[in-house]
Design a protein around this motif. Structure first.
Motif, PDB file in Angstrom:
ATOM      1  N   ALA A  19     111.627 -17.004 -14.066  1.00 37.09           N
ATOM      2  CA  ALA A  19     111.250 -15.820 -13.289  1.00 37.09           C
ATOM      3  C   ALA A  19     110.451 -14.860 -14.160  1.00 37.09           C
ATOM      4  CB  ALA A  19     112.487 -15.125 -12.746  1.00 37.09           C
ATOM      5  N   LYS A  20     109.393 -14.305 -13.582  1.00 33.53           N
ATOM      6  CA  LYS A  20     108.556 -13.355 -14.322  1.00 33.53           C
ATOM      7  C   LYS A  20     109.260 -12.009 -14.381  1.00 33.53           C
ATOM      8  CE  LYS A  20     104.271 -15.648 -13.208  1.00 33.53           C
ATOM      9  NZ  LYS A  20     102.942 -15.534 -12.664  1.00 33.53           N
ATOM     10  N   PRO A  21     109.144 -11.285 -15.500  1.00 30.75           N
ATOM     11  CA  PRO A  21     109.835 -10.013 -15.650  1.00 30.75           C
ATOM     12  C   PRO A  21     109.169  -8.859 -14.898  1.00 30.75           C
ATOM     13  CG  PRO A  21     108.641 -10.548 -17.637  1.00 30.75           C
ATOM     14  CD  PRO A  21     108.493 -11.719 -16.716  1.00 30.75           C
ATOM     15  N   PHE A  22     108.164  -9.144 -14.055  1.00 28.33           N
ATOM     16  CA  PHE A  22     107.480  -8.104 -13.300  1.00 28.33           C
ATOM     17  C   PHE A  22     106.884  -8.742 -12.064  1.00 28.33           C
ATOM     18  CE2 PHE A  22     104.799  -9.833 -16.601  1.00 28.33           C
ATOM     19  CZ  PHE A  22     103.731 -10.315 -15.869  1.00 28.33           C
ATOM     20  N   GLN A  23     106.467  -7.933 -11.129  1.00 28.24           N
ATOM     21  CA  GLN A  23     105.859  -8.427  -9.897  1.00 28.24           C
ATOM     22  C   GLN A  23     104.360  -8.176  -9.935  1.00 28.24           C
ATOM     23  OE1 GLN A  23     107.192  -9.962  -7.229  1.00 28.24           O
ATOM     24  NE2 GLN A  23     109.194 -10.033  -8.222  1.00 28.24           N
ATOM     25  N   ARG A  24     103.619  -9.139  -9.496  1.00 25.93           N
ATOM     26  CA  ARG A  24     102.181  -8.906  -9.381  1.00 25.93           C
ATOM     27  C   ARG A  24     101.848  -8.713  -7.914  1.00 25.93           C
ATOM     28  NH1 ARG A  24      98.841 -14.474 -10.537  1.00 25.93           N
ATOM     29  NH2 ARG A  24      99.416 -15.511  -8.623  1.00 25.93           N
ATOM     30  N   SER A  25     100.809  -7.958  -7.684  1.00 25.28           N
ATOM     31  CA  SER A  25     100.398  -7.696  -6.305  1.00 25.28           C
ATOM     32  C   SER A  25      99.189  -8.553  -5.993  1.00 25.28           C
ATOM     33  CB  SER A  25     100.083  -6.218  -6.118  1.00 25.28           C
ATOM     34  OG  SER A  25      99.074  -5.828  -7.015  1.00 25.28           O
ATOM     35  N   GLN A  29      99.962 -14.836 -28.767  1.00 26.33           N
ATOM     36  CA  GLN A  29      99.447 -15.138 -27.430  1.00 26.33           C
ATOM     37  C   GLN A  29     100.267 -16.246 -26.784  1.00 26.33           C
ATOM     38  OE1 GLN A  29      94.969 -14.998 -28.392  1.00 26.33           O
ATOM     39  NE2 GLN A  29      95.079 -14.921 -26.183  1.00 26.33           N
ATOM     40  N   ARG A  30     100.617 -17.255 -27.559  1.00 30.25           N
ATOM     41  CA  ARG A  30     101.457 -18.326 -27.010  1.00 30.25           C
ATOM     42  C   ARG A  30     102.829 -17.810 -26.619  1.00 30.25           C
ATOM     43  NH1 ARG A  30      99.702 -23.724 -27.649  1.00 30.25           N
ATOM     44  NH2 ARG A  30      97.797 -23.823 -28.856  1.00 30.25           N
ATOM     45  N   GLY A  31     103.360 -16.903 -27.436  1.00 31.90           N
ATOM     46  CA  GLY A  31     104.654 -16.310 -27.119  1.00 31.90           C
ATOM     47  C   GLY A  31     104.584 -15.497 -25.833  1.00 31.90           C
ATOM     48  N   ALA A  32     103.514 -14.727 -25.682  1.00 31.20           N
ATOM     49  CA  ALA A  32     103.335 -13.940 -24.453  1.00 31.20           C
ATOM     50  C   ALA A  32     103.182 -14.867 -23.257  1.00 31.20           C
ATOM     51  CB  ALA A  32     102.119 -13.037 -24.585  1.00 31.20           C
ATOM     52  N   GLU A  33     102.497 -15.989 -23.461  1.00 33.49           N
ATOM     53  CA  GLU A  33     102.331 -16.962 -22.384  1.00 33.49           C
ATOM     54  C   GLU A  33     103.699 -17.481 -21.926  1.00 33.49           C
ATOM     55  OE1 GLU A  33      99.880 -21.112 -21.595  1.00 33.49           O
ATOM     56  OE2 GLU A  33     100.497 -20.614 -23.636  1.00 33.49           O
ATOM     57  N   ARG A  34     104.562 -17.783 -22.897  1.00 35.47           N
ATOM     58  CA  ARG A  34     105.897 -18.293 -22.563  1.00 35.47           C
ATOM     59  C   ARG A  34     106.779 -17.207 -21.944  1.00 35.47           C
ATOM     60  NH1 ARG A  34     107.069 -19.568 -27.817  1.00 35.47           N
ATOM     61  NH2 ARG A  34     105.157 -20.514 -28.495  1.00 35.47           N
ATOM     62  N   LYS A  63     104.989 -15.948 -18.550  1.00 36.15           N
ATOM     63  CA  LYS A  63     104.545 -17.032 -17.661  1.00 36.15           C
ATOM     64  C   LYS A  63     103.136 -16.776 -17.138  1.00 36.15           C
ATOM     65  CE  LYS A  63     108.747 -18.646 -17.871  1.00 36.15           C
ATOM     66  NZ  LYS A  63     109.162 -18.367 -19.219  1.00 36.15           N
ATOM     67  N   ILE A  64     102.276 -16.353 -18.060  1.00 40.03           N
ATOM     68  CA  ILE A  64     100.874 -16.088 -17.731  1.00 40.03           C
ATOM     69  C   ILE A  64     100.024 -16.985 -18.615  1.00 40.03           C
ATOM     70  CG2 ILE A  64      99.039 -14.357 -17.735  1.00 40.03           C
ATOM     71  CD1 ILE A  64     101.207 -12.234 -17.397  1.00 40.03           C
ATOM     72  N   ASN A  65      99.002 -17.574 -18.040  1.00 41.09           N
ATOM     73  CA  ASN A  65      98.111 -18.467 -18.761  1.00 41.09           C
ATOM     74  C   ASN A  65      97.532 -17.766 -19.995  1.00 41.09           C
ATOM     75  OD1 ASN A  65      95.631 -19.807 -19.552  1.00 41.09           O
ATOM     76  ND2 ASN A  65      95.866 -21.016 -17.680  1.00 41.09           N
ATOM     77  N   ARG A  66      97.475 -18.492 -21.117  1.00 39.03           N
ATOM     78  CA  ARG A  66      96.975 -17.931 -22.372  1.00 39.03           C
ATOM     79  C   ARG A  66      95.523 -17.481 -22.248  1.00 39.03           C
ATOM     80  NH1 ARG A  66      98.255 -22.016 -25.539  1.00 39.03           N
ATOM     81  NH2 ARG A  66      96.189 -22.889 -25.602  1.00 39.03           N
TER      82      ARG A  66
END
Length: 134
Positions: A10-16, A39-44, A47-50
């Motif tokens: 689950a993503k820690p935020f909602q996108r619109s 960047q890889r850590g942020a991707e994991r 859950k956003i593409n690098r």
């Protein structure tokens, strides 16, 4: 239960819609640029593409280059050591120049003193003396 909840993704935020809020983008870019996460850590984590994160970094880096506030804060944080080194070098150069100037003054004073003694003439200008008009 959805697939995301089963996998713990689950993503820690909602996108619109198709876009993420700017606050989220800026927070992720700030974390990556400050070294808190790669960047890889942020991707994991998010859950956003690098590649998307890379585009955000490029976009917000270009946007903030024009921002005077960020430019000043980056200059003060990241280049404080280089500023200190530059200022130290300037101080050393100025001290050397001052020493050379003082040496030149001392040598000229000595030259004037020797000349006045040998030739028995006053070379130094008297204060308040009128200059001749030619």
């Amino acid at each position: 239960m959805s697939n995301e909840q089963k996998k713990g993704t689950a993503k820690p935020f909602q996108r619109s819609g198709r876009s993420y809020p700017d606050e989220v983008k800026k927070r992720i870019v700030k974390e990556v640029q400050s070294g808190v996460v790669s960047q890889r850590g942020a991707e994991r984590i998010y859950k956003i593409n690098r590649k998307t994160i890379d585009n955000w970094i490029t976009h917000f880096s270009l946007v903030t280059l024009n921002s005077k506030e960020l430019t000043q804060s980056v200059m003060s944080e990241s280049t404080e050591n280089s500023k200190l080194r530059t200022l130290s070098k300037q101080v050393m150069d100025l001290k050397k120049a001052l020493d050379r100037a003082q040496l030149k003054i001392d040598s000229l004073e000595t030259m004037i003193n020797v000349s006045e003694e040998e030739f028995k003439i006053k070379i130094r200008k008297k204060h308040g003396a009128k200059q001749s008009e030619n």
